[in-house]
Scaffold this active site. Structure first.
Site, PDB file in Angstrom:
ATOM      1  N   ASN A 270       0.819  -1.191  -0.057  1.00  0.00           N
ATOM      2  CA  ASN A 270      -0.112   0.211   0.080  1.00  0.00           C
ATOM      3  C   ASN A 270       0.898   1.422   0.005  1.00  0.00           C
ATOM      4  O   ASN A 270       0.487   2.324   0.444  1.00  0.00           O
ATOM      5  CB  ASN A 270      -1.055   0.142   1.198  1.00  0.00           C
ATOM      6  CG  ASN A 270      -1.902  -1.210   1.005  1.00  0.00           C
ATOM      7  OD1 ASN A 270      -2.726  -1.175   0.210  1.00  0.00           O
ATOM      8  ND2 ASN A 270      -2.005  -2.008   2.175  1.00  0.00           N
ATOM      9  N   HIS A 272       3.047   2.245   2.027  1.00  0.00           N
ATOM     10  CA  HIS A 272       3.558   2.784   3.235  1.00  0.00           C
ATOM     11  C   HIS A 272       4.503   2.083   3.811  1.00  0.00           C
ATOM     12  O   HIS A 272       4.724   0.661   3.622  1.00  0.00           O
ATOM     13  CB  HIS A 272       2.076   2.847   4.286  1.00  0.00           C
ATOM     14  CG  HIS A 272       0.844   3.886   3.790  1.00  0.00           C
ATOM     15  ND1 HIS A 272       0.033   3.191   2.943  1.00  0.00           N
ATOM     16  CD2 HIS A 272       1.171   5.112   3.626  1.00  0.00           C
ATOM     17  CE1 HIS A 272      -0.786   4.258   2.541  1.00  0.00           C
ATOM     18  NE2 HIS A 272      -0.100   5.374   3.069  1.00  0.00           N
ATOM     19  N   CYS A 307       3.471   6.244   8.195  1.00  0.00           N
ATOM     20  CA  CYS A 307       4.743   6.983   7.676  1.00  0.00           C
ATOM     21  C   CYS A 307       4.946   6.719   6.096  1.00  0.00           C
ATOM     22  O   CYS A 307       4.700   5.547   6.005  1.00  0.00           O
ATOM     23  CB  CYS A 307       5.788   6.334   8.372  1.00  0.00           C
ATOM     24  SG  CYS A 307       7.234   7.079   8.159  1.00  0.00           S
TER      25      CYS A 307
END
Length: 374
Positions: A270, A272, A307
């Site tokens: 994804n 991330h 993050c």
């Protein structure tokens, strides 16, 4: 229920069924290959030592977990894992590879965390849930919902070495109206001893808006049929460490590692940062003297913010002192938290964005003196 992260390499089986299994001998060796042969015949049996004692999960009369017409993949047939007899938990065996061990010649905590992710994902796959959405049900996929980690707690009592065989059992349960939990038990397959435990909490998030959502009854009904009906906890003890709140580390921190940047390999499907990467970042600011003389025993992480690939992260660490702790001076004169009774030290951690200081993750670690070299 499962982490959005990089999968570990699966342990495949060749036809050398009479070769010696690393770390196994005698009766255990025979049991290991009996298991392999049974898996090849697609018959699910419970493994040897792990089935001693009462089964804590409760059987259900619900239909089989896998959807009608489900066909096992090549990976399913070769993987050393299967649902337990009651269908409410999943066990899998892993051989520790040479590239999964660290400076102590044992598996790293990142290796352990990756294996927890792997067995959790394989559990979801074994009951027919989506693998591209990390254990998403049909309703979740229609509504663009995913699971994200809110807390992870790992305790390791003995680190496995290269070629050791580790058996991991996992199961999931409901956790209130807004989430779920997944627990794990890790055993040394050679002797059946528990070498670690872990638990995690997960919440549901809309993949498009990135906002948290309550777990609907439709979603709950889809996965609860594969969960123990009675509560089953990896940490049943009252006031155990997995329940302890993590205080925010006060600035300025005693130790820091500034300007950590996600690598491309740290990103999941994804886009991330993978959950396990945060563990590595936390450990980057641990003082070298602790790394040299102690090994990580317990780690707890609270995930508070995603993050992104272009974020810059600061890792901050300070000793945690409580009523049972005393001050231990390191060789450079700085204090660390230490308990005289069991010779351990403990720290508080904070990961934050370098630019605006927003909190990404807060954590706690506990360390014990390293054992004699193997």
């Amino acid at each position: 229920m499962l982490s959005r992260g990089t999968f570990c390499v699966c342990n495949s089986i060749t036809d050398h069924s009479h070769a010696a299994a690393p770390g196994l001998s005698g009766q255990c060796h025979q049991r290991f290959f009996n298991f392999i042969n049974r898996r090849r015949n697609f018959v699910i049996y419970s493994s040897g030592a792990a089935q001693k004692g009462p089964v804590l999960a409760v059987a259900t009369d619900e239909p089989n977990a896998k959807q009608a017409g489900f066909q096992p993949s090549l990976a399913d047939r070769l993987r050393l894992g299967s649902l337990t007899q009651d269908g409410l938990s999943y066990k899998e065996k892993f051989i520790v590879r040479c590239y999964e061990v660290g400076i102590n010649k044992t598996a790293t905590v990142e290796t352990i965390a990756n294996l927890l992710q792997e067995v959790g994902c394989n559990h979801a796959q074994s009951v027919g849930f989506s693998t591209d959405g990390f254990a998403t049900t049909n309703t979740m996929r229609k509504l663009h919902l995913i699971w994200v980690t809110s807390r992870m707690h790992i305790e390791i009592y003995k680190y496995p070495a290269w070629s050791d065989v580790v058996e991991i059992e996992t199961w999931c349960q409901s956790e209130g109206r807004i989430g779920t939990r997944r627990d794990w038990i890790l055993k040394d397959y050679a002797n059946g001893k528990v070498i670690g435990r872990a638990t995690s909490k997960w919440v549901m998030m809309n993949q498009d808006t990135r906002r948290l959502q309550k777990v609907t009854d439709d979603v709950r009904d889809e996965y609860l049929i594969y969960c123990p009906k009675a509560p089953r906890l990896a940490f049943p003890e009252e006031n155990n460490a997995s329940l302890k709140k993590i205080a925010k580390l006060k600035d300025p921190a005693q130790y820091s590692k500034i300007g950590l940047v996600p690598r491309r390999a740290d990103l999941d499907m994804n886009q991330h940062v993978n959950n396990v990467t945060y563990i590595g970042w936390v450990l980057e600011s641990i003082p070298q003297e602790v790394i040299d003389n102690y090994e990580l025993q317990t780690i707890t992480l609270d995930y508070r913010r995603e993050c992104q690939h272009d974020d810059i992260v600061d890792s901050l660490t300070s000793p945690e002192l409580d009523d049972d702790a005393a001050i231990l001076q390191t060789t450079n004169g700085s204090p660390t938290a230490s308990r005289d009774t069991d010779k351990c030290c403990q720290f508080l951690h904070l990961l934050r964005l370098s630019g605006d200081g927003l909190e990404i993750n807060r954590g706690r670690t506990e360390w014990r003196k390293k054992p004699a070299k193997r």
